[in-house]
Write an enzyme that holds these catalytic residues in place. Sequence first.
Site, short mmCIF file in Angstrom:
data_model
loop_
_atom_site.label_atom_id
_atom_site.label_comp_id
_atom_site.label_asym_id
_atom_site.label_seq_id
_atom_site.Cartn_x
_atom_site.Cartn_y
_atom_site.Cartn_z
N LYS A 12 0.83 -1.21 0.00
CA LYS A 12 0.00 0.00 0.00
C LYS A 12 0.87 1.27 0.00
CE LYS A 12 -3.97 -2.16 2.36
NZ LYS A 12 -4.89 -2.06 3.52
N TYR A 52 -12.43 -2.54 -3.71
CA TYR A 52 -12.85 -2.75 -2.31
C TYR A 52 -14.37 -2.77 -2.15
CZ TYR A 52 -8.40 -2.55 0.35
OH TYR A 52 -7.19 -2.83 0.94
N PHE A 60 -15.62 2.99 7.03
CA PHE A 60 -14.28 3.41 6.58
C PHE A 60 -14.09 3.33 5.06
CE2 PHE A 60 -14.06 -1.10 7.93
CZ PHE A 60 -13.57 -1.70 6.78
N ARG A 88 -1.57 -14.35 4.45
CA ARG A 88 -2.31 -13.71 5.55
C ARG A 88 -1.54 -13.84 6.87
NH1 ARG A 88 -6.63 -10.33 4.39
NH2 ARG A 88 -6.99 -10.55 6.60
N THR A 94 -5.15 -7.11 10.88
CA THR A 94 -5.49 -5.85 10.19
C THR A 94 -4.97 -4.64 10.96
OG1 THR A 94 -7.52 -6.94 9.41
CG2 THR A 94 -7.43 -4.52 9.24
N ARG A 105 2.75 -6.35 9.13
CA ARG A 105 2.03 -5.22 9.72
C ARG A 105 2.59 -4.81 11.08
NH1 ARG A 105 -3.95 -7.13 7.61
NH2 ARG A 105 -4.07 -5.76 5.79
N ASN A 115 -1.86 0.19 6.94
CA ASN A 115 -1.29 -1.06 7.46
C ASN A 115 -0.43 -1.80 6.44
OD1 ASN A 115 -3.32 -1.98 5.82
ND2 ASN A 115 -4.53 -2.93 7.44
N HIS A 118 -2.05 -5.44 1.57
CA HIS A 118 -3.33 -6.13 1.37
C HIS A 118 -3.03 -7.55 0.95
CE1 HIS A 118 -7.31 -7.23 -0.21
NE2 HIS A 118 -6.63 -7.79 -1.19
N GLU A 129 -9.19 -11.06 -7.57
CA GLU A 129 -8.28 -9.92 -7.37
C GLU A 129 -7.09 -9.98 -8.33
OE1 GLU A 129 -9.48 -9.18 -2.67
OE2 GLU A 129 -7.43 -9.75 -3.15
N1 UDP Z 1 -9.72 -0.66 7.46
C1 UDP Z 1 -9.80 0.58 8.05
N2 UDP Z 1 -10.49 0.70 9.24
C2 UDP Z 1 -11.08 -0.37 9.84
C3 UDP Z 1 -10.97 -1.63 9.23
C4 UDP Z 1 -10.28 -1.75 8.04
O1 UDP Z 1 -9.28 1.56 7.53
O2 UDP Z 1 -11.67 -0.21 10.91
C5 UDP Z 1 -8.99 -0.78 6.19
C6 UDP Z 1 -7.63 -1.43 6.38
O3 UDP Z 1 -6.69 -0.76 5.54
C7 UDP Z 1 -7.86 -2.84 5.91
C8 UDP Z 1 -8.89 -2.65 4.80
O4 UDP Z 1 -9.72 -1.60 5.28
O5 UDP Z 1 -6.66 -3.45 5.46
C9 UDP Z 1 -9.74 -3.84 4.47
O6 UDP Z 1 -10.32 -4.32 5.67
P1 UDP Z 1 -10.36 -5.87 6.02
O7 UDP Z 1 -11.26 -6.06 7.16
O8 UDP Z 1 -10.66 -6.66 4.76
O9 UDP Z 1 -8.85 -6.16 6.51
P2 UDP Z 1 -7.66 -6.97 5.85
O10 UDP Z 1 -8.26 -8.08 5.04
O11 UDP Z 1 -6.90 -6.00 4.99
O12 UDP Z 1 -6.85 -7.46 7.01
MG MG Z 2 -9.76 -8.09 3.62
#
Ligand code: UDP
Ligand code: MG
Length: 136
Positions: A12, A52, A60, A88, A94, A105, A115, A118, A129
């Site tokens: 990112k 997204y 968010f 992952r 996250t 992260r 973070n 992705h 994707e």
């Molecule tokens: N995100 C955020 N605020 C939140 C939760 C998620 O800004 O409270 C953002 C964060 O950058 C995250 C992305 O949205 O990586 C996608 O969220 P997801 O729950 O899919 O998390 P990930 O799969 O990236 O761990």
């Molecule tokens: Mg996700």
Amino acid sequence: MSSTEQTLSIIKPDAVERNLVEKIKEIFKKNNLVIKDSKKIQISKEEAADFYKVHQSKPFYDQLCTYLSSGPIVVMILQGENAVILNRELMGATNPKEAKENTIRKLYGISIDKNSVHGSDSNSNAKKEIDFFFKH
Ligand code: UDP
Ligand code: MG
């Protein structure tokens, strides 16, 4: 059971900006993920919103799309045994504050939104994707 899979990874804007691309790629390679393809691009807010869209009802969402389109990103196809779950695990939670030691992260994430990476969360999303970025 193990199987060779592909998954999509994105470095990112916060991590590209801090010159962390090679450090993050080293973590993947060290953990037996092969980088099959990689490109540095910048996407529009509309493209980020499309990417997204599963999050469109979240509070968010707008900020997330603004953020992902705010600067260059590096999109990659990672390949290896159980690549989806392995990526992952290497990424960590996250929220960087909740991520385990030595995850990407934990090492590099700034906040829950910035973070650093992705990663696809399932094989079916990985296919979608990868197509999104590499099969136009
Ligand atoms: N995100 C955020 N605020 C939140 C939760 C998620 O800004 O409270 C953002 C964060 O950058 C995250 C992305 O949205 O990586 C996608 O969220 P997801 O729950 O899919 O998390 P990930 O799969 O990236 O761990
Ligand atoms: Mg996700």
